[in-house]
Design an enzyme around this catalytic site. Sequence first.
Site, mmCIF file in Angstrom:
data_model
loop_
_atom_site.group_PDB
_atom_site.id
_atom_site.type_symbol
_atom_site.label_atom_id
_atom_site.label_comp_id
_atom_site.label_asym_id
_atom_site.label_seq_id
_atom_site.Cartn_x
_atom_site.Cartn_y
_atom_site.Cartn_z
ATOM 1 N N LYS A 188 0.800 -1.050 -0.042
ATOM 2 C CA LYS A 188 -0.201 0.150 0.057
ATOM 3 C C LYS A 188 1.041 1.342 0.016
ATOM 4 C CE LYS A 188 -3.452 -2.749 -0.014
ATOM 5 N NZ LYS A 188 -4.180 -3.600 1.049
HETATM 6 C C1 PLP Z 1 -5.312 -4.611 1.448
HETATM 7 C C2 PLP Z 1 -6.784 -4.252 1.563
HETATM 8 C C3 PLP Z 1 -7.411 -4.604 2.621
HETATM 9 C C4 PLP Z 1 -6.823 -5.242 3.877
HETATM 10 O O1 PLP Z 1 -5.803 -4.693 4.458
HETATM 11 P P1 PLP Z 1 -4.897 -5.221 5.517
HETATM 12 O O2 PLP Z 1 -4.096 -4.275 6.155
HETATM 13 O O3 PLP Z 1 -3.885 -6.098 4.749
HETATM 14 O O4 PLP Z 1 -5.607 -6.024 6.433
HETATM 15 C C5 PLP Z 1 -8.725 -4.371 2.708
HETATM 16 N N1 PLP Z 1 -9.386 -3.672 1.869
HETATM 17 C C6 PLP Z 1 -8.711 -3.339 0.419
HETATM 18 C C7 PLP Z 1 -9.424 -2.639 -0.384
HETATM 19 C C8 PLP Z 1 -7.192 -3.633 0.627
HETATM 20 O O5 PLP Z 1 -6.812 -3.428 -0.804
#
Ligand code: PLP
Length: 387
Positions: A188
Amino acid sequence: MEKTDFIPYGRQYIDEDDLTAVRSVLESDFLTQGPSIEAFESKICEITGARYCVAVSNATAGLHIAVAALGLKPGEEGITTPITFVASSNCLAYNRLIPRFADINDHTYCIDPQKIEENITNKTKVIIPVDFAGQAADMKKIKDIADHYGLKIIEDAAHAIGSTYPEGIPVGSCTYSDMTVFSFHPVKTITTGEGGAITTNDHDLFTKLRLLRSHGITRESNQMTENPGPWYYEMQDLGFNYRLTDIQAALGISQLNKLSFFKRRRREIVNKYNTHFSSVLNLKIPFEAPGHDSCFHLYVLQMEFEKINRTRKDVMYELRELGIGTQVHYIPITHQPYYMTTFGTKKGTFVAAEHYYERTISLPLHPGLTDGQVDRVIQNITRICTK
Ligand SMILES: *Cc1c(COP(=O)(O)O)cnc(C)c1O
Protein backbone atom coordinates in the site's frame (compact mmCIF):
# COMPACT_ATOMS: atom_id res chain seq x y z
CA MET A 1 18.87 -10.44 -16.55
CA GLU A 2 19.84 -10.71 -12.93
CA LYS A 3 17.41 -11.72 -10.22
CA THR A 4 17.81 -8.34 -8.55
CA ASP A 5 16.47 -6.78 -11.73
CA PHE A 6 12.99 -8.15 -11.11
CA ILE A 7 10.38 -5.38 -10.83
CA PRO A 8 7.57 -6.33 -8.46
CA TYR A 9 4.12 -4.78 -9.04
CA GLY A 10 4.23 -3.20 -5.59
CA ARG A 11 6.92 -2.65 -2.99
CA GLN A 12 7.60 -0.70 0.18
CA TYR A 13 9.96 2.28 0.17
CA ILE A 14 12.19 2.38 3.26
CA ASP A 15 14.89 4.98 3.91
CA GLU A 16 17.34 5.92 6.67
CA ASP A 17 14.70 7.98 8.53
CA ASP A 18 12.52 4.87 8.81
CA LEU A 19 15.42 2.83 10.20
CA THR A 20 16.24 5.57 12.74
CA ALA A 21 12.59 5.83 13.81
CA VAL A 22 12.29 2.09 14.40
CA ARG A 23 15.62 1.92 16.18
CA SER A 24 14.71 4.70 18.59
CA VAL A 25 11.55 2.84 19.66
CA LEU A 26 13.54 -0.38 20.12
CA GLU A 27 15.85 1.55 22.46
CA SER A 28 12.95 3.14 24.37
CA ASP A 29 10.81 1.90 27.26
CA PHE A 30 7.74 0.98 25.22
CA LEU A 31 7.57 -1.45 22.33
CA THR A 32 3.77 -1.37 22.49
CA GLN A 33 1.08 0.69 24.26
CA GLY A 34 3.54 3.58 24.40
CA PRO A 35 3.53 7.18 23.15
CA SER A 36 4.23 6.46 19.46
CA ILE A 37 0.69 5.16 18.92
CA GLU A 38 -1.01 8.43 19.82
CA ALA A 39 1.62 10.39 17.91
CA PHE A 40 0.85 8.30 14.81
CA GLU A 41 -2.89 8.71 15.32
CA SER A 42 -2.51 12.49 15.72
CA LYS A 43 -0.48 12.64 12.54
CA ILE A 44 -3.22 10.77 10.64
CA CYS A 45 -5.80 13.22 12.02
CA GLU A 46 -3.60 16.09 10.90
CA ILE A 47 -3.28 14.71 7.36
CA THR A 48 -6.93 13.72 6.93
CA GLY A 49 -8.61 16.41 8.98
CA ALA A 50 -10.55 13.79 10.96
CA ARG A 51 -11.26 14.45 14.64
CA TYR A 52 -10.32 10.94 15.87
CA CYS A 53 -8.09 8.09 14.77
CA VAL A 54 -7.64 4.54 16.07
CA ALA A 55 -4.53 2.71 14.84
CA VAL A 56 -5.00 -1.04 14.48
CA SER A 57 -2.98 -4.14 13.63
CA ASN A 58 -4.17 -4.21 10.01
CA ALA A 59 -7.02 -2.87 7.87
CA THR A 60 -8.91 -6.17 8.06
CA ALA A 61 -9.01 -5.82 11.85
CA GLY A 62 -10.02 -2.18 11.36
CA LEU A 63 -12.92 -3.14 9.09
CA HIS A 64 -13.95 -5.87 11.55
CA ILE A 65 -14.26 -3.49 14.50
CA ALA A 66 -15.65 -0.64 12.40
CA VAL A 67 -18.60 -2.87 11.50
CA ALA A 68 -18.79 -4.18 15.08
CA ALA A 69 -18.92 -0.62 16.42
CA LEU A 70 -22.20 -0.06 14.57
CA GLY A 71 -23.87 -2.65 16.79
CA LEU A 72 -25.96 -4.25 14.03
CA LYS A 73 -28.06 -7.38 14.45
CA PRO A 74 -27.20 -10.76 12.93
CA GLY A 75 -28.86 -11.16 9.54
CA GLU A 76 -28.81 -7.47 8.72
CA GLU A 77 -27.07 -6.52 5.49
CA GLY A 78 -24.21 -4.45 4.15
CA ILE A 79 -23.44 -3.55 0.54
CA THR A 80 -19.99 -3.40 -1.02
CA THR A 81 -18.34 -3.80 -4.42
CA PRO A 82 -17.38 -7.18 -5.93
CA ILE A 83 -14.11 -5.64 -7.24
CA THR A 84 -12.11 -5.39 -4.04
CA PHE A 85 -10.05 -7.47 -1.67
CA VAL A 86 -12.08 -10.02 0.27
CA ALA A 87 -11.58 -8.12 3.54
CA SER A 88 -14.09 -5.45 2.38
CA SER A 89 -16.95 -7.94 2.69
CA ASN A 90 -15.48 -10.45 5.16
CA CYS A 91 -15.88 -7.78 7.84
CA LEU A 92 -19.64 -8.13 7.44
CA ALA A 93 -19.48 -11.92 7.72
CA TYR A 94 -17.32 -11.68 10.89
CA ASN A 95 -20.21 -9.79 12.46
CA ARG A 96 -22.86 -12.30 11.30
CA LEU A 97 -24.20 -9.84 8.77
CA ILE A 98 -25.03 -10.67 5.16
CA PRO A 99 -22.69 -9.23 2.52
CA ARG A 100 -24.51 -7.94 -0.56
CA PHE A 101 -22.86 -6.57 -3.66
CA ALA A 102 -23.54 -3.79 -6.14
CA ASP A 103 -21.92 -3.54 -9.55
CA ILE A 104 -19.12 -1.11 -10.42
CA ASN A 105 -19.01 1.96 -12.62
CA ASP A 106 -17.49 1.11 -16.05
CA HIS A 107 -15.05 4.00 -15.91
CA THR A 108 -13.90 4.43 -12.31
CA TYR A 109 -14.26 0.73 -11.35
CA CYS A 110 -15.66 1.96 -8.03
CA ILE A 111 -19.08 0.90 -6.77
CA ASP A 112 -21.94 2.49 -8.76
CA PRO A 113 -24.22 4.54 -6.45
CA GLN A 114 -27.27 3.73 -8.54
CA LYS A 115 -26.59 0.00 -8.19
CA ILE A 116 -26.26 0.46 -4.44
CA GLU A 117 -29.71 1.98 -4.37
CA GLU A 118 -31.15 -0.90 -6.41
CA ASN A 119 -29.81 -3.41 -3.87
CA ILE A 120 -31.09 -1.74 -0.70
CA THR A 121 -33.60 -3.85 1.27
CA ASN A 122 -35.21 -3.23 4.63
CA LYS A 123 -32.32 -5.18 6.17
CA THR A 124 -29.60 -2.98 4.67
CA LYS A 125 -27.74 -1.01 7.36
CA VAL A 126 -24.30 -0.14 6.03
CA ILE A 127 -22.52 0.67 2.77
CA ILE A 128 -18.81 -0.13 2.38
CA PRO A 129 -17.51 1.74 -0.68
CA VAL A 130 -13.91 1.11 -1.71
CA ASP A 131 -11.63 3.87 -3.03
CA PHE A 132 -10.42 1.69 -5.86
CA ALA A 133 -6.74 1.98 -6.87
CA GLY A 134 -6.58 5.22 -4.86
CA GLN A 135 -9.44 7.10 -6.47
CA ALA A 136 -12.22 7.85 -4.00
CA ALA A 137 -15.59 6.26 -4.64
CA ASP A 138 -18.47 8.57 -5.60
CA MET A 139 -18.81 9.49 -1.92
CA LYS A 140 -21.10 12.50 -2.27
CA LYS A 141 -23.77 10.47 -4.03
CA ILE A 142 -23.25 7.53 -1.71
CA LYS A 143 -23.69 9.81 1.30
CA ASP A 144 -26.95 11.18 -0.16
CA ILE A 145 -28.23 7.62 -0.55
CA ALA A 146 -27.09 6.66 2.96
CA ASP A 147 -28.81 9.71 4.45
CA HIS A 148 -31.98 9.05 2.51
CA TYR A 149 -32.25 5.42 3.69
CA GLY A 150 -30.70 5.93 7.15
CA LEU A 151 -27.60 3.83 6.45
CA LYS A 152 -24.06 4.05 7.81
CA ILE A 153 -20.96 4.34 5.64
CA ILE A 154 -17.60 2.68 6.26
CA GLU A 155 -15.20 3.84 3.56
CA ASP A 156 -12.59 1.22 2.73
CA ALA A 157 -9.68 3.54 1.92
CA ALA A 158 -7.01 0.83 2.08
CA HIS A 159 -5.77 2.19 -1.28
CA ALA A 160 -6.29 5.85 -0.69
CA ILE A 161 -4.24 7.59 1.98
CA GLY A 162 -3.10 10.86 0.40
CA SER A 163 -6.01 11.04 -2.07
CA THR A 164 -8.53 13.87 -2.06
CA TYR A 165 -12.19 14.14 -3.06
CA PRO A 166 -14.03 16.32 -3.71
CA GLU A 167 -11.98 19.42 -4.47
CA GLY A 168 -9.09 18.92 -2.11
CA ILE A 169 -10.89 17.28 0.83
CA PRO A 170 -8.61 14.49 2.09
CA VAL A 171 -9.87 10.92 2.07
CA GLY A 172 -10.26 10.02 5.75
CA SER A 173 -11.77 13.37 6.73
CA CYS A 174 -15.04 11.45 7.19
CA THR A 175 -16.97 14.26 5.51
CA TYR A 176 -18.92 11.61 3.62
CA SER A 177 -18.48 8.55 5.83
CA ASP A 178 -18.98 7.52 9.44
CA MET A 179 -15.62 5.78 9.51
CA THR A 180 -12.73 5.45 7.05
CA VAL A 181 -10.27 2.55 7.17
CA PHE A 182 -6.67 2.65 5.89
CA SER A 183 -4.16 -0.16 5.32
CA PHE A 184 -0.43 0.01 5.83
CA HIS A 185 0.52 -3.33 4.28
CA PRO A 186 3.84 -3.09 2.38
CA VAL A 187 2.23 -2.92 -1.07
CA LYS A 188 0.00 0.00 0.00
CA THR A 189 0.99 3.67 -0.16
CA ILE A 190 2.68 3.88 3.24
CA THR A 191 3.63 0.90 5.37
CA THR A 192 4.03 -0.23 8.96
CA GLY A 193 4.72 -3.86 7.97
CA GLU A 194 1.22 -4.85 8.91
CA GLY A 195 -1.03 -2.07 10.10
CA GLY A 196 -4.13 0.00 9.65
CA ALA A 197 -6.12 2.89 11.04
CA ILE A 198 -9.71 4.02 11.36
CA THR A 199 -10.70 7.68 11.32
CA THR A 200 -14.02 9.10 12.52
CA ASN A 201 -15.56 12.36 13.70
CA ASP A 202 -18.01 10.59 16.01
CA HIS A 203 -16.89 10.47 19.64
CA ASP A 204 -19.10 7.48 20.52
CA LEU A 205 -17.72 5.42 17.63
CA PHE A 206 -14.20 6.47 18.63
CA THR A 207 -14.74 5.25 22.21
CA LYS A 208 -16.24 2.00 20.97
CA LEU A 209 -13.40 1.39 18.49
CA ARG A 210 -10.78 1.92 21.20
CA LEU A 211 -12.60 -0.54 23.43
CA LEU A 212 -12.91 -3.17 20.70
CA ARG A 213 -9.24 -2.77 19.70
CA SER A 214 -8.11 -3.87 23.14
CA HIS A 215 -10.22 -6.75 24.52
CA GLY A 216 -13.23 -4.57 25.25
CA ILE A 217 -11.32 -3.38 28.32
CA THR A 218 -11.24 0.15 29.69
CA ARG A 219 -9.13 1.64 32.48
CA GLU A 220 -10.64 5.10 32.24
CA SER A 221 -12.40 5.85 35.51
CA ASN A 222 -15.09 8.01 33.89
CA GLN A 223 -16.12 5.01 31.77
CA MET A 224 -16.18 2.39 34.55
CA THR A 225 -19.09 1.36 36.77
CA GLU A 226 -16.85 1.50 39.86
CA ASN A 227 -13.21 2.19 40.65
CA PRO A 228 -12.00 0.31 43.72
CA GLY A 229 -8.26 0.83 43.10
CA PRO A 230 -5.28 1.18 40.80
CA TRP A 231 -5.36 -2.49 39.66
CA TYR A 232 -8.88 -2.21 38.37
CA TYR A 233 -10.11 -2.40 34.82
CA GLU A 234 -13.41 -3.36 33.29
CA MET A 235 -14.21 -5.52 30.31
CA GLN A 236 -17.37 -4.00 28.92
CA ASP A 237 -17.62 -5.66 25.54
CA LEU A 238 -16.16 -8.66 23.72
CA GLY A 239 -13.14 -7.05 22.08
CA PHE A 240 -9.94 -8.23 20.43
CA ASN A 241 -6.24 -7.60 20.53
CA TYR A 242 -6.00 -5.54 17.36
CA ARG A 243 -3.34 -3.14 18.64
CA LEU A 244 -0.50 -1.76 16.55
CA THR A 245 2.94 -1.76 18.20
CA ASP A 246 4.98 1.37 18.89
CA ILE A 247 7.66 -0.02 16.57
CA GLN A 248 5.14 0.02 13.74
CA ALA A 249 3.66 3.38 14.73
CA ALA A 250 7.09 5.03 14.64
CA LEU A 251 7.63 3.59 11.17
CA GLY A 252 4.19 4.88 10.21
CA ILE A 253 5.06 8.43 11.30
CA SER A 254 8.28 8.45 9.33
CA GLN A 255 6.45 7.00 6.30
CA LEU A 256 3.76 9.70 6.56
CA ASN A 257 6.53 12.30 6.46
CA LYS A 258 7.23 11.03 2.94
CA LEU A 259 3.59 10.92 1.80
CA SER A 260 3.82 13.95 -0.48
CA PHE A 261 6.95 12.53 -2.10
CA PHE A 262 5.22 9.14 -2.51
CA LYS A 263 2.23 10.82 -4.11
CA ARG A 264 4.33 12.93 -6.44
CA ARG A 265 6.47 9.99 -7.61
CA ARG A 266 3.47 7.69 -8.08
CA ARG A 267 1.78 10.43 -10.11
CA GLU A 268 4.88 10.90 -12.28
CA ILE A 269 4.94 7.19 -13.11
CA VAL A 270 1.19 7.13 -13.80
CA ASN A 271 1.55 10.13 -16.13
CA LYS A 272 4.36 8.42 -17.98
CA TYR A 273 2.34 5.22 -18.38
CA ASN A 274 -0.73 7.20 -19.46
CA THR A 275 1.17 9.25 -22.01
CA HIS A 276 2.47 6.13 -23.72
CA PHE A 277 -0.45 3.78 -23.33
CA SER A 278 -3.19 6.21 -24.36
CA SER A 279 -2.11 5.81 -27.98
CA VAL A 280 -1.60 2.02 -27.88
CA LEU A 281 -4.38 -0.05 -29.44
CA ASN A 282 -6.25 -2.55 -27.28
CA LEU A 283 -5.39 -0.77 -24.04
CA LYS A 284 -7.55 1.39 -21.80
CA ILE A 285 -5.80 3.61 -19.28
CA PRO A 286 -7.29 4.50 -15.87
CA PHE A 287 -10.08 7.08 -15.91
CA GLU A 288 -9.78 10.00 -13.52
CA ALA A 289 -13.11 11.47 -12.55
CA PRO A 290 -13.44 15.26 -12.20
CA GLY A 291 -12.86 16.60 -8.70
CA HIS A 292 -10.72 13.59 -7.76
CA ASP A 293 -7.02 13.73 -6.99
CA SER A 294 -5.86 10.16 -6.54
CA CYS A 295 -2.73 9.13 -4.69
CA PHE A 296 -2.46 6.13 -7.01
CA HIS A 297 -2.05 2.81 -5.23
CA LEU A 298 -2.48 0.66 -8.35
CA TYR A 299 -1.96 1.23 -12.04
CA VAL A 300 -4.73 -0.80 -13.62
CA LEU A 301 -4.88 -1.32 -17.38
CA GLN A 302 -7.72 -2.88 -19.34
CA MET A 303 -6.22 -5.04 -22.08
CA GLU A 304 -8.12 -6.66 -24.95
CA PHE A 305 -6.38 -10.01 -24.65
CA GLU A 306 -8.35 -11.64 -27.46
CA LYS A 307 -7.42 -8.90 -29.90
CA ILE A 308 -3.72 -9.30 -29.17
CA ASN A 309 -4.05 -13.08 -29.56
CA ARG A 310 -2.88 -13.89 -26.08
CA THR A 311 -4.42 -14.95 -22.83
CA ARG A 312 -3.78 -12.93 -19.71
CA LYS A 313 -1.83 -15.90 -18.39
CA ASP A 314 0.47 -15.73 -21.45
CA VAL A 315 1.03 -12.02 -20.94
CA MET A 316 1.77 -12.37 -17.23
CA TYR A 317 4.23 -15.24 -17.81
CA GLU A 318 5.90 -13.41 -20.68
CA LEU A 319 6.35 -10.29 -18.55
CA ARG A 320 7.59 -12.37 -15.64
CA GLU A 321 10.29 -13.84 -17.91
CA LEU A 322 11.29 -10.26 -18.69
CA GLY A 323 11.52 -9.45 -15.00
CA ILE A 324 8.25 -7.56 -14.75
CA GLY A 325 5.75 -8.45 -12.04
CA THR A 326 2.04 -7.91 -12.66
CA GLN A 327 -1.12 -8.75 -10.71
CA VAL A 328 -4.86 -8.93 -11.10
CA HIS A 329 -6.95 -6.64 -8.86
CA TYR A 330 -9.36 -8.27 -8.26
CA ILE A 331 -11.14 -11.55 -8.81
CA PRO A 332 -14.78 -10.60 -8.09
CA ILE A 333 -15.52 -11.60 -4.48
CA THR A 334 -18.80 -13.04 -5.73
CA HIS A 335 -16.76 -15.72 -7.60
CA GLN A 336 -15.08 -16.96 -4.44
CA PRO A 337 -16.19 -20.47 -3.44
CA TYR A 338 -16.85 -19.38 0.15
CA TYR A 339 -19.20 -16.62 -1.01
CA MET A 340 -20.96 -18.83 -3.53
CA THR A 341 -21.65 -21.56 -0.99
CA THR A 342 -22.32 -19.38 2.06
CA PHE A 343 -24.10 -16.38 0.55
CA GLY A 344 -25.35 -17.80 -2.74
CA THR A 345 -23.45 -15.39 -4.98
CA LYS A 346 -23.15 -16.47 -8.62
CA LYS A 347 -20.83 -15.86 -11.53
CA GLY A 348 -22.45 -13.80 -14.26
CA THR A 349 -24.42 -11.50 -11.96
CA PHE A 350 -22.42 -8.29 -12.29
CA VAL A 351 -21.90 -7.34 -15.91
CA ALA A 352 -19.53 -4.39 -15.40
CA ALA A 353 -17.44 -6.17 -12.76
CA GLU A 354 -17.01 -9.28 -14.93
CA HIS A 355 -16.18 -7.25 -18.02
CA TYR A 356 -13.59 -5.41 -15.98
CA TYR A 357 -12.16 -8.57 -14.39
CA GLU A 358 -11.66 -10.34 -17.75
CA ARG A 359 -9.46 -7.52 -19.02
CA THR A 360 -7.62 -6.19 -16.00
CA ILE A 361 -3.90 -6.25 -15.31
CA SER A 362 -1.96 -4.17 -12.76
CA LEU A 363 1.48 -2.90 -13.73
CA PRO A 364 4.35 -2.09 -11.35
CA LEU A 365 3.72 1.11 -9.42
CA HIS A 366 5.76 2.18 -6.41
CA PRO A 367 7.93 5.21 -5.57
CA GLY A 368 11.21 3.29 -5.74
CA LEU A 369 10.82 2.47 -9.45
CA THR A 370 13.54 4.06 -11.57
CA ASP A 371 12.74 5.83 -14.85
CA GLY A 372 14.65 3.03 -16.59
CA GLN A 373 12.40 0.41 -15.02
CA VAL A 374 9.29 2.35 -15.99
CA ASP A 375 10.58 2.55 -19.58
CA ARG A 376 11.20 -1.21 -19.58
CA VAL A 377 7.59 -1.81 -18.58
CA ILE A 378 6.32 0.62 -21.23
CA GLN A 379 8.40 -0.89 -24.02
CA ASN A 380 7.37 -4.43 -23.27
CA ILE A 381 3.67 -3.71 -22.83
CA THR A 382 3.66 -1.68 -26.05
CA ARG A 383 5.44 -4.45 -27.96
CA ILE A 384 3.05 -7.12 -26.64
CA CYS A 385 0.02 -5.06 -27.63
CA THR A 386 1.16 -4.12 -31.10
CA LYS A 387 2.82 -7.19 -32.56
C1 PLP B 1 -5.23 -4.46 1.43
C2 PLP B 1 -6.69 -4.25 1.55
C3 PLP B 1 -7.41 -4.55 2.71
C4 PLP B 1 -6.80 -5.26 3.87
O1 PLP B 1 -5.70 -4.63 4.40
P1 PLP B 1 -4.76 -5.36 5.46
O2 PLP B 1 -4.06 -4.23 6.14
O3 PLP B 1 -3.84 -6.24 4.69
O4 PLP B 1 -5.63 -6.13 6.40
C5 PLP B 1 -8.74 -4.21 2.76
N1 PLP B 1 -9.37 -3.66 1.72
C6 PLP B 1 -8.73 -3.40 0.57
C7 PLP B 1 -9.48 -2.75 -0.55
C8 PLP B 1 -7.38 -3.70 0.44
O5 PLP B 1 -6.75 -3.47 -0.72
